[in-house]
Design a protein around this motif. Structure first.
Motif, PDB file in Angstrom:
ATOM      1  N   VAL A 263       4.170 -18.258  -2.778  1.00 23.27           N
ATOM      2  CA  VAL A 263       3.616 -19.448  -3.428  1.00 23.27           C
ATOM      3  C   VAL A 263       3.531 -19.135  -4.915  1.00 23.27           C
ATOM      4  CG1 VAL A 263       1.639 -20.998  -3.676  1.00 23.27           C
ATOM      5  CG2 VAL A 263       2.274 -20.118  -1.405  1.00 23.27           C
ATOM      6  N   ILE A 264       4.023 -20.061  -5.751  1.00 28.82           N
ATOM      7  CA  ILE A 264       3.913 -19.885  -7.195  1.00 28.82           C
ATOM      8  C   ILE A 264       3.169 -21.068  -7.792  1.00 28.82           C
ATOM      9  CG2 ILE A 264       6.259 -20.843  -7.507  1.00 28.82           C
ATOM     10  CD1 ILE A 264       6.407 -19.236 -10.131  1.00 28.82           C
ATOM     11  N   ASP A 265       2.185 -20.782  -8.616  1.00 31.45           N
ATOM     12  CA  ASP A 265       1.506 -21.786  -9.425  1.00 31.45           C
ATOM     13  C   ASP A 265       2.019 -21.655 -10.861  1.00 31.45           C
ATOM     14  OD1 ASP A 265       0.023 -22.678  -7.306  1.00 31.45           O
ATOM     15  OD2 ASP A 265      -1.745 -21.470  -7.795  1.00 31.45           O
ATOM     16  N   TYR A 266       2.512 -22.751 -11.414  1.00 27.90           N
ATOM     17  CA  TYR A 266       3.091 -22.706 -12.758  1.00 27.90           C
ATOM     18  C   TYR A 266       2.818 -24.029 -13.452  1.00 27.90           C
ATOM     19  CZ  TYR A 266       6.858 -25.608 -10.826  1.00 27.90           C
ATOM     20  OH  TYR A 266       7.565 -26.627 -10.238  1.00 27.90           O
ATOM     21  N   ALA A 267       3.099 -24.065 -14.762  1.00 25.38           N
ATOM     22  CA  ALA A 267       2.893 -25.265 -15.561  1.00 25.38           C
ATOM     23  C   ALA A 267       4.239 -25.840 -15.975  1.00 25.38           C
ATOM     24  CB  ALA A 267       2.057 -24.958 -16.798  1.00 25.38           C
ATOM     25  N   GLN A 268       4.346 -27.181 -15.903  1.00 22.56           N
ATOM     26  CA  GLN A 268       5.553 -27.873 -16.360  1.00 22.56           C
ATOM     27  C   GLN A 268       5.126 -29.097 -17.160  1.00 22.56           C
ATOM     28  OE1 GLN A 268       8.104 -29.432 -13.303  1.00 22.56           O
ATOM     29  NE2 GLN A 268       9.779 -29.864 -14.730  1.00 22.56           N
ATOM     30  N   ASN A 269       5.521 -29.113 -18.426  1.00 24.33           N
ATOM     31  CA  ASN A 269       5.155 -30.218 -19.320  1.00 24.33           C
ATOM     32  C   ASN A 269       3.645 -30.452 -19.356  1.00 24.33           C
ATOM     33  OD1 ASN A 269       7.911 -30.686 -19.863  1.00 24.33           O
ATOM     34  ND2 ASN A 269       8.083 -32.019 -18.061  1.00 24.33           N
ATOM     35  N   GLY A 270       2.913 -29.352 -19.322  1.00 28.58           N
ATOM     36  CA  GLY A 270       1.465 -29.431 -19.414  1.00 28.58           C
ATOM     37  C   GLY A 270       0.753 -29.719 -18.115  1.00 28.58           C
ATOM     38  N   ALA A 271       1.481 -29.918 -17.024  1.00 25.28           N
ATOM     39  CA  ALA A 271       0.870 -30.229 -15.724  1.00 25.28           C
ATOM     40  C   ALA A 271       1.014 -29.040 -14.787  1.00 25.28           C
ATOM     41  CB  ALA A 271       1.508 -31.461 -15.110  1.00 25.28           C
ATOM     42  N   GLY A 272      -0.038 -28.760 -13.988  1.00 22.51           N
ATOM     43  CA  GLY A 272       0.007 -27.690 -13.015  1.00 22.51           C
ATOM     44  C   GLY A 272       0.872 -28.048 -11.818  1.00 22.51           C
ATOM     45  N   LYS A 273       1.720 -27.097 -11.381  1.00 20.42           N
ATOM     46  CA  LYS A 273       2.626 -27.322 -10.254  1.00 20.42           C
ATOM     47  C   LYS A 273       2.500 -26.154  -9.275  1.00 20.42           C
ATOM     48  CE  LYS A 273       5.075 -30.905 -12.034  1.00 20.42           C
ATOM     49  NZ  LYS A 273       5.469 -32.162 -11.372  1.00 20.42           N
ATOM     50  N   THR A 274       2.814 -26.429  -7.999  1.00 25.31           N
ATOM     51  CA  THR A 274       2.855 -25.394  -6.964  1.00 25.31           C
ATOM     52  C   THR A 274       4.148 -25.529  -6.179  1.00 25.31           C
ATOM     53  OG1 THR A 274       0.443 -25.350  -6.749  1.00 25.31           O
ATOM     54  CG2 THR A 274       1.731 -24.476  -4.915  1.00 25.31           C
ATOM     55  N   PHE A 275       4.774 -24.395  -5.899  1.00 26.60           N
ATOM     56  CA  PHE A 275       6.020 -24.404  -5.129  1.00 26.60           C
ATOM     57  C   PHE A 275       5.956 -23.293  -4.094  1.00 26.60           C
ATOM     58  CE2 PHE A 275      10.390 -22.868  -4.453  1.00 26.60           C
ATOM     59  CZ  PHE A 275      10.974 -24.036  -3.983  1.00 26.60           C
ATOM     60  N   ARG A 276       6.477 -23.584  -2.878  1.00 31.67           N
ATOM     61  CA  ARG A 276       6.480 -22.621  -1.772  1.00 31.67           C
ATOM     62  C   ARG A 276       7.893 -22.497  -1.222  1.00 31.67           C
ATOM     63  NH1 ARG A 276       1.925 -25.727  -1.439  1.00 31.67           N
ATOM     64  NH2 ARG A 276      -0.082 -24.618  -1.161  1.00 31.67           N
ATOM     65  N   ALA A 277       8.281 -21.274  -0.877  1.00 24.49           N
ATOM     66  CA  ALA A 277       9.588 -21.049  -0.248  1.00 24.49           C
ATOM     67  C   ALA A 277       9.608 -19.620   0.297  1.00 24.49           C
ATOM     68  CB  ALA A 277      10.718 -21.278  -1.246  1.00 24.49           C
ATOM     69  N   HIS A 278      10.774 -19.169   0.740  1.00 20.06           N
ATOM     70  CA  HIS A 278      10.883 -17.797   1.252  1.00 20.06           C
ATOM     71  C   HIS A 278      12.170 -17.159   0.746  1.00 20.06           C
ATOM     72  CE1 HIS A 278      13.936 -18.852   4.339  1.00 20.06           C
ATOM     73  NE2 HIS A 278      13.301 -20.012   4.348  1.00 20.06           N
ATOM     74  N   PHE A 279      12.205 -15.843   0.809  1.00 22.91           N
ATOM     75  CA  PHE A 279      13.351 -15.061   0.355  1.00 22.91           C
ATOM     76  C   PHE A 279      13.515 -13.877   1.296  1.00 22.91           C
ATOM     77  CE2 PHE A 279       9.576 -13.444  -1.693  1.00 22.91           C
ATOM     78  CZ  PHE A 279       9.714 -12.072  -1.644  1.00 22.91           C
ATOM     79  N   SER A 280      14.623 -13.139   1.116  1.00 23.90           N
ATOM     80  CA  SER A 280      14.933 -12.031   2.018  1.00 23.90           C
ATOM     81  C   SER A 280      14.845 -10.692   1.301  1.00 23.90           C
ATOM     82  CB  SER A 280      16.352 -12.190   2.585  1.00 23.90           C
ATOM     83  OG  SER A 280      16.438 -13.351   3.380  1.00 23.90           O
ATOM     84  N   LEU A 281      14.297  -9.710   2.027  1.00 25.17           N
ATOM     85  CA  LEU A 281      14.351  -8.320   1.593  1.00 25.17           C
ATOM     86  C   LEU A 281      15.457  -7.650   2.401  1.00 25.17           C
ATOM     87  CD1 LEU A 281      11.339  -5.900   1.120  1.00 25.17           C
ATOM     88  CD2 LEU A 281      13.458  -5.151   2.197  1.00 25.17           C
ATOM     89  N   LYS A 282      16.413  -7.029   1.698  1.00 32.19           N
ATOM     90  CA  LYS A 282      17.535  -6.372   2.378  1.00 32.19           C
ATOM     91  C   LYS A 282      17.576  -4.902   1.974  1.00 32.19           C
ATOM     92  CE  LYS A 282      20.395 -10.566   2.380  1.00 32.19           C
ATOM     93  NZ  LYS A 282      21.703 -11.154   2.019  1.00 32.19           N
TER      94      LYS A 282
ATOM     95  N   ASN B 261       0.824  -1.214   0.000  1.00 27.69           N
ATOM     96  CA  ASN B 261       0.000   0.000   0.000  1.00 27.69           C
ATOM     97  C   ASN B 261       0.858   1.264   0.000  1.00 27.69           C
ATOM     98  OD1 ASN B 261      -2.404  -1.442  -0.053  1.00 27.69           O
ATOM     99  ND2 ASN B 261      -2.583  -1.487   2.201  1.00 27.69           N
ATOM    100  N   GLY B 262       1.958   1.228  -0.767  1.00 28.30           N
ATOM    101  CA  GLY B 262       2.830   2.386  -0.905  1.00 28.30           C
ATOM    102  C   GLY B 262       3.827   2.565   0.207  1.00 28.30           C
ATOM    103  N   ARG B 263       3.828   1.677   1.202  1.00 26.65           N
ATOM    104  CA  ARG B 263       4.747   1.808   2.348  1.00 26.65           C
ATOM    105  C   ARG B 263       5.868   0.788   2.221  1.00 26.65           C
ATOM    106  NH1 ARG B 263       4.755  -0.902   7.235  1.00 26.65           N
ATOM    107  NH2 ARG B 263       2.743  -1.856   6.677  1.00 26.65           N
ATOM    108  N   GLU B 264       7.113   1.250   2.427  1.00 25.78           N
ATOM    109  CA  GLU B 264       8.247   0.342   2.367  1.00 25.78           C
ATOM    110  C   GLU B 264       8.211  -0.637   3.536  1.00 25.78           C
ATOM    111  OE1 GLU B 264      11.889   2.515   2.233  1.00 25.78           O
ATOM    112  OE2 GLU B 264      11.625   3.126   0.133  1.00 25.78           O
ATOM    113  N   LEU B 265       8.355  -1.916   3.227  1.00 29.27           N
ATOM    114  CA  LEU B 265       8.363  -2.940   4.268  1.00 29.27           C
ATOM    115  C   LEU B 265       9.788  -3.169   4.765  1.00 29.27           C
ATOM    116  CD1 LEU B 265       5.813  -5.477   2.786  1.00 29.27           C
ATOM    117  CD2 LEU B 265       5.457  -3.738   4.545  1.00 29.27           C
ATOM    118  N   PRO B 266       9.907  -3.660   6.003  1.00 28.56           N
ATOM    119  CA  PRO B 266      11.239  -3.776   6.612  1.00 28.56           C
ATOM    120  C   PRO B 266      12.045  -4.953   6.048  1.00 28.56           C
ATOM    121  CG  PRO B 266       9.574  -4.661   8.076  1.00 28.56           C
ATOM    122  CD  PRO B 266       8.833  -4.035   6.928  1.00 28.56           C
ATOM    123  N   SER B 267      13.347  -4.917   6.324  1.00 30.33           N
ATOM    124  CA  SER B 267      14.228  -6.010   5.955  1.00 30.33           C
ATOM    125  C   SER B 267      13.914  -7.234   6.806  1.00 30.33           C
ATOM    126  CB  SER B 267      15.696  -5.610   6.160  1.00 30.33           C
ATOM    127  OG  SER B 267      16.042  -4.518   5.344  1.00 30.33           O
TER     128      SER B 267
END
Length: 266
Positions: free
Chosen positions: A246-265, A234-240
């Motif tokens: 979660v990403i929903d994507y297709a691989q070889n015609g099949a639906g896939k879901t992957f979950r993980a985390h990353f860092s904001l620095k 909402n226009g506000r910078e979030l902290p580090s």
């Protein structure tokens, strides 16, 4: 050139001196080396011949070429293009009439690698790899990734996301290139406006991504073909800190879901 003076003597009486000039010319030294005819497939027209080069000037030398023990009547130049495997011999004669020792080289045959199969690991693998298979050729092969050092293994490990270039060579005939896409996610981003890693997104795959804070609150939904997330809500910078996705994507015609985390620095 050396000048010798000779004085003839007869019955103790010296005659008139005679000067004899002796010029010494070096023997020619042709330098042909062993080589390889590169072949591809079964058709002779697909073979790449090997050129034997004496490294002597044809302007000051003449040449005789032999295949095995047989004189090649059509060969008289300083180079010869070998299209058959076997032993080739050359004798060079200089314009001064000096004749070299015979020099020989062995020409062998080697199949050329024809193409590459480049297989990246599955998207979001813990150890992102590229495996390379050479079609054709006799090897041994050396493998290079992104212009780095060559290695004997055909597998590259721990790769960053993005497009990678593979080069495969052998000692004489093979030089093949190809690319592969590693699909993974950036482990961090730094939205500080310096033009580097200012947004977070996943490339190389079509899909939708939902980004959450550590409490599970939805912060942003983005598409993989968009500009990515800039680290704001909402226009506000979030902290580090770490954020989840979660990403929903297709691989070889099949639906896939992957979950993980990353860092904001920041």
């Amino acid at each position: 050139t050396v000048v010798y003076t000779v004085t003839p003597t007869y019955n103790g009486c010296p005659g008139s001196p005679i000067q004899i000039a002796v010029t010494i010319h070096p023997l020619p030294v042709p330098e042909i080396t062993d080589g390889v005819i590169c072949t591809a497939g079964s058709a002779p027209t697909q073979s790449e011949p090997y050129t034997l080069d004496t490294n002597l000037s044809p302007a000051t030398h003449t040449f005789q070429w032999f295949f095995g023990a047989n004189l090649i009547p059509t060969a008289s130049g300083s180079t010869y293009v070998a299209t058959q495997t076997g032993t080739y011999t050359v004798i060079a004669t200089s314009n001064a009439g000096c004749v070299s020792d015979p020099v020989s080289a062995v020409v062998s045959e080697m199949p050329r690698g024809e193409s590459l199969i480049i297989e990246p690991s599955a998207p979001f693998s813990d150890d992102s790899t590229i495996t390379v298979t050479v079609i054709g050729g006799g090897g041994p092969f050396l493998y290079q990734l992104d212009g780095g050092a060559f290695q004997s293994s055909n597998v590259f490990h721990n790769l960053m996301q993005g497009t990678h270039t593979v080069t495969v060579v052998d000692a004489n005939c093979t030089n093949l290139n190809g690319t592969a896409e590693i699909i993974n996610f950036p482990k961090y981003f730094t939205p500080n406006g310096d033009g580097f890693h200012d947004t977070w997104n996943i490339s190389g795959v079509d899909g939708s991504i939902w980004i959450f804070d550590r409490f599970g609150k939805l912060l942003k939904q983005i598409s993989t073909d968009g500009s990515g997330w800039d680290g704001t809500y909402n226009g506000r910078e979030l902290p580090s800190t770490d954020y989840w996705f979660v990403i929903d994507y297709a691989q070889n015609g099949a639906g896939k879901t992957f979950r993980a985390h990353f860092s904001l620095k920041r």
